[in-house]
Design a protein around this motif. Structure first.
Motif, PDB file in Angstrom:
ATOM      1  N   ARG A 386      -4.950   2.802   1.509  1.00  0.00           N
ATOM      2  CA  ARG A 386      -3.635   2.251   1.847  1.00  0.00           C
ATOM      3  C   ARG A 386      -3.687   0.722   1.851  1.00  0.00           C
ATOM      4  O   ARG A 386      -2.718   0.066   1.464  1.00  0.00           O
ATOM      5  CB  ARG A 386      -3.199   2.782   3.214  1.00  0.00           C
ATOM      6  CG  ARG A 386      -1.812   2.353   3.621  1.00  0.00           C
ATOM      7  CD  ARG A 386      -1.343   3.059   4.877  1.00  0.00           C
ATOM      8  NE  ARG A 386      -0.070   2.539   5.338  1.00  0.00           N
ATOM      9  CZ  ARG A 386       0.553   2.923   6.443  1.00  0.00           C
ATOM     10  NH1 ARG A 386       0.002   3.871   7.204  1.00  0.00           N
ATOM     11  NH2 ARG A 386       1.706   2.399   6.799  1.00  0.00           N
ATOM     12  N   CYS A 387      -4.811   0.161   2.276  1.00  0.00           N
ATOM     13  CA  CYS A 387      -4.952  -1.299   2.286  1.00  0.00           C
ATOM     14  C   CYS A 387      -4.977  -1.877   0.880  1.00  0.00           C
ATOM     15  O   CYS A 387      -4.575  -3.035   0.676  1.00  0.00           O
ATOM     16  CB  CYS A 387      -6.233  -1.701   3.023  1.00  0.00           C
ATOM     17  SG  CYS A 387      -6.205  -1.404   4.803  1.00  0.00           S
ATOM     18  N   VAL A 388      -5.486  -1.106  -0.104  1.00  0.00           N
ATOM     19  CA  VAL A 388      -5.594  -1.623  -1.471  1.00  0.00           C
ATOM     20  C   VAL A 388      -4.447  -1.133  -2.339  1.00  0.00           C
ATOM     21  O   VAL A 388      -4.567  -1.106  -3.574  1.00  0.00           O
ATOM     22  CB  VAL A 388      -6.948  -1.225  -2.102  1.00  0.00           C
ATOM     23  CG1 VAL A 388      -8.098  -1.835  -1.324  1.00  0.00           C
ATOM     24  CG2 VAL A 388      -7.101   0.293  -2.176  1.00  0.00           C
ATOM     25  N   SER A 389      -3.350  -0.778  -1.732  1.00  0.00           N
ATOM     26  CA  SER A 389      -2.172  -0.368  -2.495  1.00  0.00           C
ATOM     27  C   SER A 389      -1.735  -1.485  -3.442  1.00  0.00           C
ATOM     28  O   SER A 389      -1.822  -2.670  -3.127  1.00  0.00           O
ATOM     29  CB  SER A 389      -1.033  -0.011  -1.543  1.00  0.00           C
ATOM     30  OG  SER A 389       0.159   0.223  -2.251  1.00  0.00           O
ATOM     31  N   LYS A 390      -1.291  -1.099  -4.631  1.00  0.00           N
ATOM     32  CA  LYS A 390      -0.844  -2.103  -5.612  1.00  0.00           C
ATOM     33  C   LYS A 390       0.394  -2.834  -5.131  1.00  0.00           C
ATOM     34  O   LYS A 390       0.593  -4.012  -5.467  1.00  0.00           O
ATOM     35  CB  LYS A 390      -0.577  -1.424  -6.957  1.00  0.00           C
ATOM     36  CG  LYS A 390      -1.829  -0.879  -7.625  1.00  0.00           C
ATOM     37  CD  LYS A 390      -1.502  -0.244  -8.963  1.00  0.00           C
ATOM     38  CE  LYS A 390      -2.780   0.278  -9.634  1.00  0.00           C
ATOM     39  NZ  LYS A 390      -2.498   0.920 -10.943  1.00  0.00           N
ATOM     40  N   ASP A 391       1.210  -2.163  -4.355  1.00  0.00           N
ATOM     41  CA  ASP A 391       2.413  -2.786  -3.812  1.00  0.00           C
ATOM     42  C   ASP A 391       2.053  -3.519  -2.519  1.00  0.00           C
ATOM     43  O   ASP A 391       1.642  -2.885  -1.542  1.00  0.00           O
ATOM     44  CB  ASP A 391       3.470  -1.720  -3.522  1.00  0.00           C
ATOM     45  CG  ASP A 391       4.766  -2.313  -2.969  1.00  0.00           C
ATOM     46  OD1 ASP A 391       4.890  -3.557  -2.947  1.00  0.00           O
ATOM     47  OD2 ASP A 391       5.637  -1.525  -2.560  1.00  0.00           O
ATOM     48  N   PRO A 392       2.191  -4.840  -2.479  1.00  0.00           N
ATOM     49  CA  PRO A 392       1.810  -5.571  -1.258  1.00  0.00           C
ATOM     50  C   PRO A 392       2.571  -5.107  -0.029  1.00  0.00           C
ATOM     51  O   PRO A 392       2.017  -5.092   1.080  1.00  0.00           O
ATOM     52  CB  PRO A 392       2.140  -7.037  -1.603  1.00  0.00           C
ATOM     53  CG  PRO A 392       2.186  -7.091  -3.091  1.00  0.00           C
ATOM     54  CD  PRO A 392       2.664  -5.752  -3.548  1.00  0.00           C
ATOM     55  N   LEU A 393       3.836  -4.724  -0.194  1.00  0.00           N
ATOM     56  CA  LEU A 393       4.646  -4.316   0.949  1.00  0.00           C
ATOM     57  C   LEU A 393       4.192  -2.977   1.516  1.00  0.00           C
ATOM     58  O   LEU A 393       4.535  -2.649   2.658  1.00  0.00           O
ATOM     59  CB  LEU A 393       6.120  -4.242   0.546  1.00  0.00           C
ATOM     60  CG  LEU A 393       6.754  -5.565   0.095  1.00  0.00           C
ATOM     61  CD1 LEU A 393       8.212  -5.360  -0.292  1.00  0.00           C
ATOM     62  CD2 LEU A 393       6.648  -6.612   1.199  1.00  0.00           C
ATOM     63  N   ALA A 394       3.446  -2.209   0.746  1.00  0.00           N
ATOM     64  CA  ALA A 394       2.958  -0.914   1.228  1.00  0.00           C
ATOM     65  C   ALA A 394       1.676  -1.048   2.041  1.00  0.00           C
ATOM     66  O   ALA A 394       1.234  -0.076   2.651  1.00  0.00           O
ATOM     67  CB  ALA A 394       2.726   0.024   0.044  1.00  0.00           C
ATOM     68  N   ARG A 395       1.074  -2.224   2.052  1.00  0.00           N
ATOM     69  CA  ARG A 395      -0.158  -2.422   2.820  1.00  0.00           C
ATOM     70  C   ARG A 395       0.173  -2.644   4.293  1.00  0.00           C
ATOM     71  O   ARG A 395       1.121  -3.358   4.616  1.00  0.00           O
ATOM     72  CB  ARG A 395      -0.934  -3.621   2.264  1.00  0.00           C
ATOM     73  CG  ARG A 395      -1.367  -3.462   0.827  1.00  0.00           C
ATOM     74  CD  ARG A 395      -1.945  -4.744   0.257  1.00  0.00           C
ATOM     75  NE  ARG A 395      -1.881  -4.735  -1.203  1.00  0.00           N
ATOM     76  CZ  ARG A 395      -1.833  -5.798  -1.958  1.00  0.00           C
ATOM     77  NH1 ARG A 395      -1.848  -7.014  -1.401  1.00  0.00           N
ATOM     78  NH2 ARG A 395      -1.757  -5.700  -3.268  1.00  0.00           N
ATOM     79  N   PRO A 396      -0.603  -2.083   5.186  1.00  0.00           N
ATOM     80  CA  PRO A 396      -0.336  -2.246   6.622  1.00  0.00           C
ATOM     81  C   PRO A 396      -0.768  -3.626   7.104  1.00  0.00           C
ATOM     82  O   PRO A 396      -1.546  -4.332   6.435  1.00  0.00           O
ATOM     83  CB  PRO A 396      -1.190  -1.152   7.264  1.00  0.00           C
ATOM     84  CG  PRO A 396      -2.328  -0.975   6.303  1.00  0.00           C
ATOM     85  CD  PRO A 396      -1.762  -1.201   4.938  1.00  0.00           C
ATOM     86  N   ASP A 397      -0.245  -4.022   8.271  1.00  0.00           N
ATOM     87  CA  ASP A 397      -0.705  -5.281   8.849  1.00  0.00           C
ATOM     88  C   ASP A 397      -1.967  -5.033   9.662  1.00  0.00           C
ATOM     89  O   ASP A 397      -2.348  -3.898   9.943  1.00  0.00           O
ATOM     90  CB  ASP A 397       0.378  -5.952   9.697  1.00  0.00           C
ATOM     91  CG  ASP A 397       0.869  -5.076  10.839  1.00  0.00           C
ATOM     92  OD1 ASP A 397       0.038  -4.335  11.409  1.00  0.00           O
ATOM     93  OD2 ASP A 397       2.054  -5.140  11.185  1.00  0.00           O
TER      94      ASP A 397
END
Length: 432
Positions: A386-397
């Motif tokens: 999930r952290c390396v998702s291609k979509d930056p907005l899909a990555r958690p804080d």
């Protein structure tokens, strides 16, 4: 051992807070001197090691010994501040950056950019970076970042600019007996061995790194932009190794981070960088990073951000689970020179897609000898993906990531205690 908390109890002091404390203490000492004369003589304390911005003033009462003693005591109680060294200081400490002072690097390419020396009584590691901002701004940023301290971050001792103002030298604490995580996971001389041979030890390192990056984002309010397995230092003589991330504040001080633009109304536009307001005089920024750790948006030319830091963290977490490097090239045909590229992210996705845990068992580092909870390995891998998702907005804080990894560490601690081999059993072979 108690796992790291997702919300560190460290504080990042500002210059205004220090100045206010100093002023209040001076006023209290002056009031106390009017009611009693039983004061100790002031201790002779040099202020030459402090930047001018942090020098304390005793106002017009220069002859008031009690005020001087109070200010000296206050200054001594504060943590040592990072210094704006001169280039001469670093050149003298490293014998003009001679090869005898070079750090033993994890990669040969870094040998000319890192040195070890002693600075003001501290063993230090000095790194060289291109300076892409006004050198006068370095002192201001150094004052802010220097008040940030965390147990899992290598401490920033100071900085100096080269005479031509094109190179920045950053001095950090030299962590004793530390080795890069990349070297411990992948030793080319002995690839079948690693000192990180337990699931518990790897979760400890994962929790330390997540806790440190959470602090960088939410407490220090900056971006790391250099996170990789080579920038994670593993140290400690206890039963579990501990991690420290290196190069804290380097990207900020060197001017690698973007600046936030302001619209006509003076409001800051949201850039997602979290590095504060625009700083005047910053030079042009060139995107830099480490292969395998750069987020897709940075490869495409976008600016570094907290989300690109999370991407790099996800890669490090995948390395801890699998022991593999982020990108691997293997020769397929020597005659044609054809190579095959293997991505750690792609192999992790394939292992997670298989059901029943068999794919995960094959993908997890074999040097753990199948001594790990499969469900926990799946959970950490899913989190890292999930952290390396291609979509930056899909990555958690980082607040969410640090909390999840801290929970996994506590579960690993319980699992290790439950399956620990007993050592308090005695066997007697004497005749009855």
């Amino acid at each position: 051992m108690v796992g790291p908390k997702p919300k560190p109890n460290r504080m990042c002091k500002s210059k205004s807070a220090v100045a206010t404390t100093a002023s209040s203490s001076s006023m209290a000492a002056a009031a106390a001197s009017s009611t009693t004369r039983n004061h100790r003589s002031p201790r002779a304390t040099s202020t030459s090691s402090y930047p001018a911005a942090y020098s304390f003033s005793t106002s017009s009462s220069t002859g008031n010994s009690s005020s001087a003693a109070s200010l000296a005591a206050l200054r001594d109680s504060l943590p040592e501040l990072p210094l704006l060294f001169t280039f001469h200081d670093l050149a003298a400490a490293t014998a003009n950056f001679s090869s005898s002072h070079r750090l033993v690097p994890a990669a040969p390419s870094s040998s000319s950019n890192s040195f070890r020396c002693a600075l003001r009584g501290h063993q230090a590691a000095v790194f060289r970076r291109p300076l892409r901002r006004d050198a006068r701004e370095v002192a201001a940023r150094l004052a802010v970042l220097g008040h940030c301290h965390h147990a899992a971050i290598a401490r920033l001792l100071g900085a100096a600019a080269s005479p031509d103002r094109t190179t920045l030298f950053l001095a950090y604490e030299l962590v004793p007996d530390a080795a890069p995580l990349s070297a411990l996971l992948r030793n080319p001389k002995n690839p079948s061995f690693t000192p990180l041979a337990t699931w518990h030890s790897r979760l400890q390192l994962a929790a330390d790194v997540c806790d440190a990056l959470y602090y960088v984002h939410l407490q220090a309010d900056t971006i790391h932009n250099r996170l990789s397995a080579s920038s994670v230092l593993v140290c400690g003589d206890g039963p579990l190794p501990r991690a420290k991330i290196a190069h804290f504040g380097a990207a900020d001080l060197a001017g690698e981070l973007p600046v936030e633009q302001k619209d006509g109304g003076g409001e800051e536009s949201s850039s997602g960088s979290g590095v504060g307001p625009r700083r005047s005089g910053s030079r042009g920024r060139r995107i830099e990073g480490t292969r395998g750790y750069m987020a897709p948006e940075m490869v495409a030319g976008g600016p570094p951000s907290r989300r690109s830091d999370v991407f790099a963290l996800g890669v490090v977490l995948l390395e801890l689970v699998s022991g593999q490097e982020p990108v691997r090239y293997e020769m397929v045909n020597r005659g044609t020179g054809e190579y095959e590229r293997t991505s750690l992210i792609e192999t992790a996705e394939a292992a997670a897609a298989e059901g029943g845990g068999e794919g995960m068992r094959r993908w997890v580092d074999r040097r753990l000898r199948d001594s790990f909870p499969v469900d926990a390995a799946e959970a950490l891998t899913t989190l890292a993906l999930r952290c390396v998702s291609k979509d930056p907005l899909a990555r958690p804080d980082m607040s969410w990531v640090a909390a999840k990894v801290s929970k996994l560490f506590l579960e690993a601690q319980e699992w290790a205690a439950r399956f620990r081999i007993p050592t308090d059993i005695s066997i007697s072979i004497a005749p009855r």
